[in-house]
Design a protein around this motif. Sequence first.
Motif, short mmCIF file in Angstrom:
data_model
loop_
_atom_site.label_atom_id
_atom_site.label_comp_id
_atom_site.label_asym_id
_atom_site.label_seq_id
_atom_site.Cartn_x
_atom_site.Cartn_y
_atom_site.Cartn_z
N GLU A 14 0.73 -1.12 -0.05
CA GLU A 14 0.01 0.09 -0.06
C GLU A 14 1.05 1.17 -0.02
O GLU A 14 0.34 2.23 -0.54
CB GLU A 14 -0.85 0.02 1.05
N THR A 15 2.01 1.36 0.49
CA THR A 15 2.80 2.50 0.89
C THR A 15 3.46 2.65 -0.59
O THR A 15 3.68 3.71 -1.06
CB THR A 15 3.87 1.97 2.07
N LEU A 16 3.99 1.40 -1.21
CA LEU A 16 4.65 1.69 -2.63
C LEU A 16 3.56 2.38 -3.48
O LEU A 16 3.85 3.31 -4.19
CB LEU A 16 5.00 0.29 -2.82
N VAL A 17 2.35 1.84 -3.59
CA VAL A 17 1.22 2.42 -4.34
C VAL A 17 1.20 3.96 -3.98
O VAL A 17 1.12 4.72 -5.11
CB VAL A 17 -0.06 1.59 -4.31
N GLU A 18 0.90 4.07 -2.74
CA GLU A 18 0.69 5.60 -2.48
C GLU A 18 1.84 6.52 -2.81
O GLU A 18 1.71 7.62 -3.40
CB GLU A 18 0.27 5.77 -0.98
N MET A 19 3.02 5.99 -2.71
CA MET A 19 4.10 6.96 -3.17
C MET A 19 4.17 7.26 -4.72
O MET A 19 4.34 8.29 -4.97
CB MET A 19 5.46 6.11 -2.72
N LEU A 50 1.67 7.01 -6.74
CA LEU A 50 0.30 7.83 -7.12
C LEU A 50 0.73 9.31 -6.67
O LEU A 50 0.12 10.00 -7.37
CB LEU A 50 -0.73 7.26 -6.52
N ALA A 51 1.46 9.46 -5.50
CA ALA A 51 1.76 10.65 -5.28
C ALA A 51 2.90 11.46 -6.11
O ALA A 51 3.36 12.75 -5.88
CB ALA A 51 2.29 10.97 -3.84
N GLY A 52 3.44 10.82 -7.18
CA GLY A 52 4.33 11.34 -8.18
C GLY A 52 5.87 11.19 -7.66
O GLY A 52 6.68 11.66 -8.26
N VAL A 53 6.14 10.10 -6.68
CA VAL A 53 7.41 9.78 -6.52
C VAL A 53 8.04 8.80 -7.61
O VAL A 53 7.32 7.75 -8.11
CB VAL A 53 7.63 8.86 -5.19
N SER A 54 9.17 8.90 -8.23
CA SER A 54 9.38 8.34 -9.36
C SER A 54 9.95 6.95 -8.70
O SER A 54 10.11 6.67 -7.43
CB SER A 54 10.95 9.01 -9.89
N VAL A 55 9.87 5.84 -9.64
CA VAL A 55 10.39 4.66 -9.45
C VAL A 55 11.92 4.57 -8.71
O VAL A 55 12.14 3.58 -7.85
CB VAL A 55 10.40 3.74 -10.79
N ARG A 56 12.64 5.16 -9.49
CA ARG A 56 14.18 5.22 -8.74
C ARG A 56 14.24 5.86 -7.39
O ARG A 56 14.73 5.09 -6.59
CB ARG A 56 14.84 6.03 -9.55
N GLU A 86 12.65 3.16 -4.96
CA GLU A 86 13.75 2.05 -4.72
C GLU A 86 14.54 2.45 -3.47
O GLU A 86 14.89 1.53 -2.67
CB GLU A 86 14.54 1.66 -5.98
N ASP A 87 14.85 3.82 -3.96
CA ASP A 87 15.91 4.30 -2.71
C ASP A 87 15.19 4.49 -1.32
O ASP A 87 15.95 4.19 -0.22
CB ASP A 87 16.32 5.67 -3.13
N ILE A 88 14.13 4.75 -1.32
CA ILE A 88 13.08 4.73 0.01
C ILE A 88 13.01 3.70 0.57
O ILE A 88 13.17 3.52 1.80
CB ILE A 88 11.80 5.69 -0.50
N THR A 89 12.56 2.77 -0.03
CA THR A 89 12.47 1.29 0.53
C THR A 89 13.65 0.81 0.93
O THR A 89 13.80 0.00 2.15
CB THR A 89 11.67 0.09 -0.52
N GLU A 90 14.98 0.98 0.32
CA GLU A 90 16.26 0.58 0.86
C GLU A 90 16.39 1.10 2.17
O GLU A 90 16.87 0.61 3.07
CB GLU A 90 17.19 0.70 -0.13
N ALA A 91 16.20 2.52 2.45
CA ALA A 91 16.46 3.54 3.34
C ALA A 91 15.59 2.83 4.56
O ALA A 91 15.88 2.83 5.77
CB ALA A 91 16.22 4.83 3.03
N LEU A 92 14.38 2.55 4.48
CA LEU A 92 13.41 2.28 5.40
C LEU A 92 13.50 0.66 5.91
O LEU A 92 13.57 0.40 6.99
CB LEU A 92 11.78 2.43 4.93
N TRP A 93 13.64 -0.15 5.09
CA TRP A 93 13.47 -1.69 5.20
C TRP A 93 14.90 -2.36 4.98
O TRP A 93 14.80 -3.46 5.26
CB TRP A 93 12.37 -2.16 4.71
N GLY A 94 15.82 -1.71 4.26
CA GLY A 94 16.99 -2.44 4.18
C GLY A 94 16.92 -3.46 2.95
O GLY A 94 17.73 -4.10 2.62
N THR A 95 15.81 -3.31 2.21
CA THR A 95 15.59 -4.21 0.80
C THR A 95 15.19 -3.13 0.04
O THR A 95 14.21 -2.19 0.01
CB THR A 95 14.51 -4.99 1.29
N ARG A 96 15.96 -3.45 -1.22
CA ARG A 96 15.57 -2.35 -2.47
C ARG A 96 14.54 -3.18 -3.26
O ARG A 96 14.83 -4.05 -3.64
CB ARG A 96 16.91 -2.24 -3.17
N VAL A 97 13.40 -2.38 -3.36
CA VAL A 97 12.48 -2.85 -4.00
C VAL A 97 12.47 -2.79 -5.46
O VAL A 97 12.94 -1.55 -5.86
CB VAL A 97 11.09 -2.48 -3.57
#
Length: 211
Positions: free
Chosen positions: A20-25, A27-33, A36-47
């Motif tokens: 849900e968080t990925l979809v919201e980001m 749709l809010a206009g956050v680029s795919v790149r 990827e950076d945000i997920t790695e910083a938050l969860w230690g895993t790069r989506v």
Amino acid sequence: MPFETAVIERYRRRESSVEETLVEMYLAGVSVRRVEDITEALWGTRVSSGTVSRLNQKIYAHIEAWRNRTIEGEFPYVFLDGVVLKRSWAGEVRNVSVLVAIGVGVDVDGHRQILGVAEGQKEDLEGWRGFLRHLKDRGLAGVQLIVSDACLGLVEAATELFPDAHWQRCVVHFYRNVFTHVPKTKVADVARMLKAIHAPGGSPLGRGQGT
């Protein structure tokens, strides 16, 4: 005190929250790149971008199902307008025209409902004709009054697709048009007079006078 974030609620299933968080980001206009950076910083895993794309396809399927759903019941009052929204596209923010239809049903509560949304359509005769035909094909019926701005293409399309319905100019758009011809120092005074004119049973010129 345990660490908590506003992104993922405590005790929620991680997979559901992340999706849900990925979809919201996105749709809010956050680029795919950036996702990827945000997920790695938050969860230690790069989506991966493929995962983001898969989730987007899932949400777009729900959106298309909603856009093409059957319109049930009758809506005697329909409000039409075109709005311009900002959309991120390939790293560039662009203006996108969106046609919107809101209906007021005949149920006891008279709830408003978004009947349809069309992105990328121009506010001309062909754009409004296609949008209104789409609404009609989905079951829009019982329309008695259409309220909109004075866009000529919209009015012509409404007359063509819903010939039995009356048309009324939106008061808000009318006010805005009037204000463009009024000095800035007089806008507040003119606004008060217009509201008095359109108040139920009232007119600053006397009952039954002024329009």
